[in-house]
Design an enzyme around this catalytic site. Sequence first.
Site, PDB file in Angstrom:
ATOM      1  N   GLY A   1       0.789  -1.233   0.000  1.00 12.92           N
ATOM      2  CA  GLY A   1       0.000   0.000   0.000  1.00 12.92           C
ATOM      3  C   GLY A   1       0.817   1.278   0.000  1.00 12.92           C
ATOM      4  O   GLY A   1       1.985   1.290   0.410  1.00 12.92           O
TER       5      GLY A   1
ATOM      6  N   CYS B   1      -3.858  10.104  -5.848  1.00 11.51           N
ATOM      7  CA  CYS B   1      -3.262   9.693  -7.137  1.00 11.51           C
ATOM      8  C   CYS B   1      -4.036  10.192  -8.337  1.00 11.51           C
ATOM      9  O   CYS B   1      -3.462  10.548  -9.350  1.00 11.51           O
ATOM     10  CB  CYS B   1      -3.205   8.176  -7.173  1.00 11.51           C
ATOM     11  SG  CYS B   1      -4.794   7.431  -6.742  1.00 11.51           S
TER      12      CYS B   1
ATOM     13  N   GLU C   1      -1.765  -0.019  -9.220  1.00  7.39           N
ATOM     14  CA  GLU C   1      -2.478   1.264  -9.067  1.00  7.39           C
ATOM     15  C   GLU C   1      -1.407   2.313  -8.822  1.00  7.39           C
ATOM     16  O   GLU C   1      -0.890   2.433  -7.710  1.00  7.39           O
ATOM     17  CB  GLU C   1      -3.443   1.200  -7.884  1.00  7.39           C
ATOM     18  CG  GLU C   1      -4.616   0.277  -8.088  1.00  7.39           C
ATOM     19  CD  GLU C   1      -5.626   0.817  -9.084  1.00  7.39           C
ATOM     20  OE1 GLU C   1      -5.494   1.968  -9.531  1.00  7.39           O
ATOM     21  OE2 GLU C   1      -6.540   0.055  -9.438  1.00  7.39           O
TER      22      GLU C   1
ATOM     23  N   GLU D   1      -9.426  -1.922  -9.735  1.00  5.48           N
ATOM     24  CA  GLU D   1      -9.949  -2.214  -8.405  1.00  5.48           C
ATOM     25  C   GLU D   1     -11.433  -1.860  -8.395  1.00  5.48           C
ATOM     26  O   GLU D   1     -11.913  -1.127  -9.263  1.00  5.48           O
ATOM     27  CB  GLU D   1      -9.180  -1.420  -7.338  1.00  5.48           C
ATOM     28  CG  GLU D   1      -7.733  -1.888  -7.235  1.00  5.48           C
ATOM     29  CD  GLU D   1      -7.026  -1.456  -5.966  1.00  5.48           C
ATOM     30  OE1 GLU D   1      -7.047  -0.255  -5.653  1.00  5.48           O
ATOM     31  OE2 GLU D   1      -6.432  -2.333  -5.306  1.00  5.48           O
TER      32      GLU D   1
ATOM     33  N   LYS E   1       1.216  -5.450   3.065  1.00  3.60           N
ATOM     34  CA  LYS E   1       2.239  -4.593   3.671  1.00  3.60           C
ATOM     35  C   LYS E   1       1.838  -3.128   3.478  1.00  3.60           C
ATOM     36  O   LYS E   1       1.846  -2.615   2.362  1.00  3.60           O
ATOM     37  CB  LYS E   1       3.616  -4.812   3.013  1.00  3.60           C
ATOM     38  CG  LYS E   1       4.712  -4.067   3.794  1.00  3.60           C
ATOM     39  CD  LYS E   1       5.976  -3.839   3.002  1.00  3.60           C
ATOM     40  CE  LYS E   1       5.905  -2.642   2.105  1.00  3.60           C
ATOM     41  NZ  LYS E   1       5.815  -1.346   2.793  1.00  3.60           N
TER      42      LYS E   1
ATOM     43  N   ASN F   1      -1.345   7.296   1.481  1.00  5.73           N
ATOM     44  CA  ASN F   1      -2.384   8.339   1.506  1.00  5.73           C
ATOM     45  C   ASN F   1      -3.740   7.840   1.995  1.00  5.73           C
ATOM     46  O   ASN F   1      -4.494   8.605   2.587  1.00  5.73           O
ATOM     47  CB  ASN F   1      -2.503   9.013   0.135  1.00  5.73           C
ATOM     48  CG  ASN F   1      -2.811   8.047  -0.977  1.00  5.73           C
ATOM     49  OD1 ASN F   1      -2.639   6.836  -0.836  1.00  5.73           O
ATOM     50  ND2 ASN F   1      -3.268   8.570  -2.092  1.00  5.73           N
TER      51      ASN F   1
END
Length: 485
Positions: free
Chosen positions: A151, A285, A251, A459, A177, A154
């Site tokens: 990950g 992002c 991502e 996702e 993680k 944010n």
Amino acid sequence: MRYDTQPTASHFINGAYVEDSAGAPIDVIYPATGAVIGRVYAATPAIIEQALTSAKAAQADWAARSGTERGRVLRRAADLIRARNEALSVLETYDTGKPIQETSVADATSGADALEYFGGLAGSLTGEHIQLGQDWAYTRREPLGLCVGIGAWNYPTQIACWKAAPALACGNALVFKPSETTPLCALKIAEILVEAGLPPGVFNVVNGAGAVGGALVADPRVDKVTLTGSVPTGRKVYAAAAEGIRHVTMELGGKSPLIIFDDADLENAVGGAILGNFYSSGQICSNGTRVFVQRGIKEVFLARLTERLKGVVMGDPQDPEVNFGPMVSAAQREIVQGYIAKGAAEGARLVCGGAPEDRPGFFLPPTVFADVTDDMAIAREEIFGPVMAVLDFDDEAEVLARANATEFGLSAGVFTRDISRAHRMIAGLEAGTCFINSYNDAPVEMPFGGAKQSGVGRENAKAAIAHYSQLKSVYVRMGDVEAPY
Ligand code: NAD
């Protein structure tokens, strides 16, 4: 301190907290003050081994349960998250520095949405029947097996849930993680999933920096890697995953265009630009950081934007009145300040913001540059902070070409009252997640992800199922086998 921010231990493996203080210490820093509010230890090889072994061992039994049964666990976890939204939001604010105004509506709640959505979907995941004359075939939708999730800092709760929910719904096990900058929130999600009935080992959290991520990605037992992070990290993780021909979801970052035509509703366009640049102090992002404004309305747009930015209330992010928090870390603020200096040096016009205020913590005010040109660093590179670049344009074809002239392709937005133009523009924009007369909405029902170097895979929504499962095709012959000899 309104909350105990020191986690029980650094990792959550096989249904319980686990510690190994031989790992490198990682201080947890509250971005609003710079104070150390906790400490975790990076996963040692022994911890990584324990997590992967537990996940591998737990996966088959989890996959053998019916989808409805798996979904029930996820939906129970969603309910627990909602019931504890306040505490989880306070923790998210300590972890990231984002205002409680945001975290109480956008983090644990969004994680709960994902668990509820994929929990609901789990029972209806099926293959298909294909009739082939007398013969027939069928497909089985099977889990990939052992997934590793990594990950960014944010949205630590949301990212953990956006990866866990579809992975677990499909019958996979996950070792997650979190970013070393925000190690707290995912541990709470692990606790809640187990409380909701998830068998030990199906969802594990190990903390640590890039090296821990690297060790996880390279392990031969891993079937899938899902990363939320920057393009440079994505490149490394994708390459490491390719060594084992593992499935990936990437991502990654962006430098998305937000295009405002002169017929747009000005207040809505300004609102979209604010949400798409300054929510979460610009650390999103999909932000529309290249704001293309049609030349005729440029000055009125800038005037209205400046006026509305007077509504910024910067301060202690745990204060419900505060709507603008600090950057996540001193390092991130330094990167963003570097870009602000570059923008000024390259000749962009500073409309507002720019200098940090004299206060503790990593605050940086909303910063707007106008007269930005395509070649400037602030128009080309992802800044990941509260810096908006306003560029002028004259017509549709020109702005479309300029909007697409980037290696990124995460998001794009168009503000116009002309519906044909809106759809024509969206069809031409090279981006995975687009908005018409809005910006940055991310409901779980809508696929989210990037085109070009902004990512691979999707996702959320039903689309995510394809990235956490695989099809097994089975041909069934009803008659005799005719062999030539
Ligand atoms: P980052 O790329 O520095 O780190 C992301 C994660 O990767 C961290 O957990 C880090 O420890 C890990 N990592 C670093 N090197 C690794 C390696 N070699 N192997 C395995 N793991 C490794 O990103 P960040 O600074 O944490 O987050 C900001 C970036 O994330 C921005 O570029 C932003 O656009 C992107 N982001 C993308 C999305 C999306 O959904 N597209 C969402 C949020 C953030």
